[in-house]
Design an enzyme around this catalytic site. Structure first.
Site, PDB file in Angstrom:
ATOM      1  N   HIS B 240       0.838  -1.202   0.000  1.00  0.00           N
ATOM      2  CA  HIS B 240       0.000   0.000   0.000  1.00  0.00           C
ATOM      3  C   HIS B 240       0.879   1.260   0.000  1.00  0.00           C
ATOM      4  O   HIS B 240       0.732   2.139  -0.855  1.00  0.00           O
ATOM      5  CB  HIS B 240      -0.917  -0.015   1.234  1.00  0.00           C
ATOM      6  CG  HIS B 240      -1.832   1.163   1.331  1.00  0.00           C
ATOM      7  ND1 HIS B 240      -3.114   1.150   0.861  1.00  0.00           N
ATOM      8  CD2 HIS B 240      -1.647   2.407   1.837  1.00  0.00           C
ATOM      9  CE1 HIS B 240      -3.687   2.325   1.073  1.00  0.00           C
ATOM     10  NE2 HIS B 240      -2.803   3.115   1.671  1.00  0.00           N
ATOM     11  N   GLU B 241       1.805   1.311   0.951  1.00  0.00           N
ATOM     12  CA  GLU B 241       2.643   2.511   1.063  1.00  0.00           C
ATOM     13  C   GLU B 241       3.582   2.630  -0.142  1.00  0.00           C
ATOM     14  O   GLU B 241       3.882   3.737  -0.585  1.00  0.00           O
ATOM     15  CB  GLU B 241       3.425   2.504   2.380  1.00  0.00           C
ATOM     16  CG  GLU B 241       2.548   2.505   3.631  1.00  0.00           C
ATOM     17  CD  GLU B 241       1.527   3.641   3.698  1.00  0.00           C
ATOM     18  OE1 GLU B 241       1.791   4.712   3.107  1.00  0.00           O
ATOM     19  OE2 GLU B 241       0.453   3.448   4.312  1.00  0.00           O
ATOM     20  N   GLU B 268      -4.677   7.945  -3.403  1.00  0.00           N
ATOM     21  CA  GLU B 268      -5.129   6.682  -2.830  1.00  0.00           C
ATOM     22  C   GLU B 268      -5.348   5.620  -3.913  1.00  0.00           C
ATOM     23  O   GLU B 268      -5.153   4.434  -3.668  1.00  0.00           O
ATOM     24  CB  GLU B 268      -6.420   6.915  -2.030  1.00  0.00           C
ATOM     25  CG  GLU B 268      -6.867   5.738  -1.200  1.00  0.00           C
ATOM     26  CD  GLU B 268      -6.005   5.475   0.031  1.00  0.00           C
ATOM     27  OE1 GLU B 268      -5.085   6.276   0.313  1.00  0.00           O
ATOM     28  OE2 GLU B 268      -6.241   4.457   0.703  1.00  0.00           O
TER      29      GLU B 268
END
Lengths: 470, 470
Positions: B240-241, B268
């Site tokens: 995700h990061e 996002e």
């Protein structure tokens, strides 16, 4: 509180807040920031330094300052604040904004070039940046003003109030004391140190142990952090950084212009005090060694307390300052001081620095670097344009020795406390004598009030002579 | 380049640099900063935001902007820069400096109160701060201006160009699609997940593996970093990061006003795309699972690829948004959106929020929180005054689905590449279609050009239906 005062204080706090953000950006740069962030960070910090410069030198801020200074009945703390801010403003007002941002930008570029130069051990890659930084910071020194000694305003930037003329004889006596001490100590049979480099020092265990240690000396983990590091040496890095941290945790937390350190030397005195004077002492390890052995049964199975103390206090002629023991350490610093003084004075050309470095090391430390990576390129400081910063390491050691001397006088049970694993009284003493003042007094004034005398090499030399029984 | 242009650009870059320092201060605050730093950090950020506000709204900057805008023959990029900066300035100029710093300071205090409130599961400790933040941000919304919908300027702060009126029907259709999907999926027999919680997921091994993974998807470790995290879930946090990081690494690096994201939703979309659409897919794990098993022979000894895929895609009604699977996740977001819309509109009192939260969870997610810690107090966002931010998580998911749809159309071998462990073509596609634009275009415009249509729930729903075979 008058309106004039509160307007001034609000403006001064705003500047202090911006300075502390720059501190964060600098800390991140040296710790977590990925390499490719360098250029963007240089731009960011140049912008921020520009803003701080504008605020500090703005006419309106000058008016607020003078109106606050003219208020009747200011207390000691308020007068100290006026003094500190006026000093910052007077230093800053002499610099053109252009120079402030140019230096900040060049620092960023130079650090990147230095990283590559060091990796490849090629001084030539760093040379153009070093030249440019020397030129810029000489321009800064001239703008700030001096009476013939260009190095003074730079030194004053790290150690306010200190001058080259005062420092040189102290450093000369320090060197004259250290050189024969190193001669003597390196002629003794070397202690056993093999276990320090065994590759069984688990990082997680070491980290957990370091947390115990720094909590043991009073470090507040709600107000500070410890990052991971490898090897047995990490224990001493932890104590060193915790010493800086204890000082920061003891500074006034009011966000006022007095809420930081009066000098880098006093800051360093706190880290070296905990790392060396306490952290490499027998009483300290008489408490902590059993726990260390319990945590590291493997690497320390066959190691006694005496052997541990011998290893962590081994004195040797080595090339790298940050790995140096506490006896030779100052010789590394003194060499750098003489070199930077020479190139700021114009007596040494930047291109001749590697050769001069090697000669100086041979003379001071008694060992010659085989390459520039282990020589002139080892430290980041000059790449950051930090000329006048190195001396504060030795000033810090001398202040630490003087403070320890006075603390032992004031606290007769100091070493019993340390041996019992509870050096709280020492921390309280440092809080009261040093930390709590912040920038309300000059560094040397703080030391004078705590110890009865100003900067001197003699306590450091007598501490080392006593510890090493020379 | 005319003088008028270069003066404007230099000033705009300075502001951008200061904004990015505030970004650093915010990142540090949420990651490394020790708890006691909160108040000082709030003061620092308030000062910095104040400086940015002053610079952006200064008459002189307005003149520079308008003179630059009047230059003949500006190119597309320059026109985009004028547009972006003008937008920032127009938003900011409506706010009094007092409100900017008051909000920043209250955010800092509120976050601290929230931390304690969450720990003790006592909403009442947080309530006065929440009330104050709602009041301040409503004042901000009114100052920024709106046509009756106070939530719009707040939403616009996170997702420029988006409005409540456009979002509500899309969110309603999304919810109507998700609720029966969750109903269906949670009625199936649950997959095996026992091995995920085994306490043998060594942090160091997991970290080393995550480094391999993110390098494998193209993350540049010279230009970004990965911090340690515990448990099997850390692999997905890393993806995700890294998705956010890949986007940042692909943004224009010129430090211009275009060098950041046009919206939080588009940001996002990049993290969720790599975490879920790629990182929870069968082709991805057909490549990576053997290596995972080799790294973790113990916890995965008796686990097959199918079981692994089942576990990492298990759908269940749960309380905590950040732990939610990709099907229920958006229901957590939609609940927050409706609640914050209600209290910004004045239809819901802050004190009634815990009850309203629990009801909304029962209705949307089908589960009722046993306490506020696992309910209304779980997220930091409202404590940070971030109203209008939550919707961007679901906007991101919808954009990610649309982008994946278009990428599969443009890159017929996409899944073969992923299964071969080399998703470089997808990254290049995202670079060209999304990253490289920075803020030169609005988020939705970027998505329209890449996919042929604007914000819609349909690709996300059809992706989920296909993946879960409903």
């Amino acid at each position: 509180m008058t309106t004039a005062w509160s307007h001034f204080e609000a403006a001064a706090r705003e500047i202090r807040a911006l300075e502390s953000i720059d501190g964060l950006a600098g800390w991140d740069q040296e710790t977590f920031m990925p390499a490719n962030g360098a250029e963007a960070r240089a731009t960011q910090r140049a912008a921020l330094k520009g803003v701080i410069h504008e605020k500090l030198t703005h006419d309106r801020f000058g008016e607020l300052l003078e109106r606050a200074a003219a208020v009747d009945g200011l207390d000691t703390r308020q007068l100290a604040m006026i003094r500190a801010v006026r000093r910052d403003r007077e230093r800053e007002i002499r610099l053109p904004l252009r120079l402030v941002t140019e230096i900040a930008e060049e620092q960023g570029r130079a650090v990147e070039a230095w990283k590559i130069a060091r990796r490849e051990s090629r001084f030539s890659l760093f040379l153009p940046h070093l030249k440019r930084l020397i030129a810029l910071r000489c321009e800064e020194a001239d703008a700030r003003g001096h009476s013939g000694e260009r190095y003074d305003p730079l030194l004053d930037g790290s150690e306010p109030g200190m001058t080259t003329a005062r420092l040189r004889p102290i450093f000369a006596r320090l060197r004259d004391g250290l050189v024969p001490l190193v001669e003597e100590l390196t002629s003794r049979p070397p202690p056993r140190t093999d276990f320090l480099s065994r590759d069984v020092w688990d990082t997680d265990v070491q980290y957990a142990y370091s947390i115990d240690l720094i909590r043991g000396i009073g470090f507040n983990l709600e107000a500070g952090r410890l990052d991971r590091n490898d090897g047995a040496n990490a224990i001493f890095s932890a104590l060193h950084e915790a010493g800086h941290g204890l000082y920061e945790q003891g500074l006034p937390v009011d966000g006022s212009p007095l809420s930081n350190a009066p000098s880098m030397g006093i800051h360093e005195s706190q880290s070296r005090l905990w790392e060396n004077f306490i952290g490499r002492s027998r009483p300290f390890w008489s408490h902590w060694f059993p726990q260390l052995k319990a945590r590291f049964p493997e690497p320390l199975a066959d190691v006694s307390l005496d052997e541990w103390l011998g290893a962590i206090n081994a004195v040797e002629r080595s090339l790298i300052r940050v790995d140096a023991d506490e006896v030779t350490y100052n010789l590394h610093v003194l060499a750098r001081f003489e070199l930077e003084l020479a190139f700021i004075r114009g007596d040494l050309k930047a291109k001749d620095l590697p050769g001069a470095w090697n000669e100086k090391y041979e003379k001071f430390v008694g060992i010659r670097p085989p390459d520039d990576r282990q020589g002139v390129l080892q430290d980041i400081h000059w790449a950051g344009g930090d000329f006048g910063y190195f001396p504060t390491y030795s000033i810090g050691n001398m202040y630490a020795a003087a403070l320890m001397q006075a603390a032992q006088r004031d606290l007769p049970k100091l070493w019993d406390d340390v041996a019992a694993g509870n050096p709280r009284a020492l921390l309280d003493w440092l809080r009261a004598k040093v930390h709590t003042h912040g920038r309300a007094k000059d560094a040397e004034q703080i030391v004078i009030e705590a110890t009865g005398e100003g900067l001197t090499e003699k306590h450091l030399l007598s501490y080392l002579r006593a510890k090493y029984a020379v």
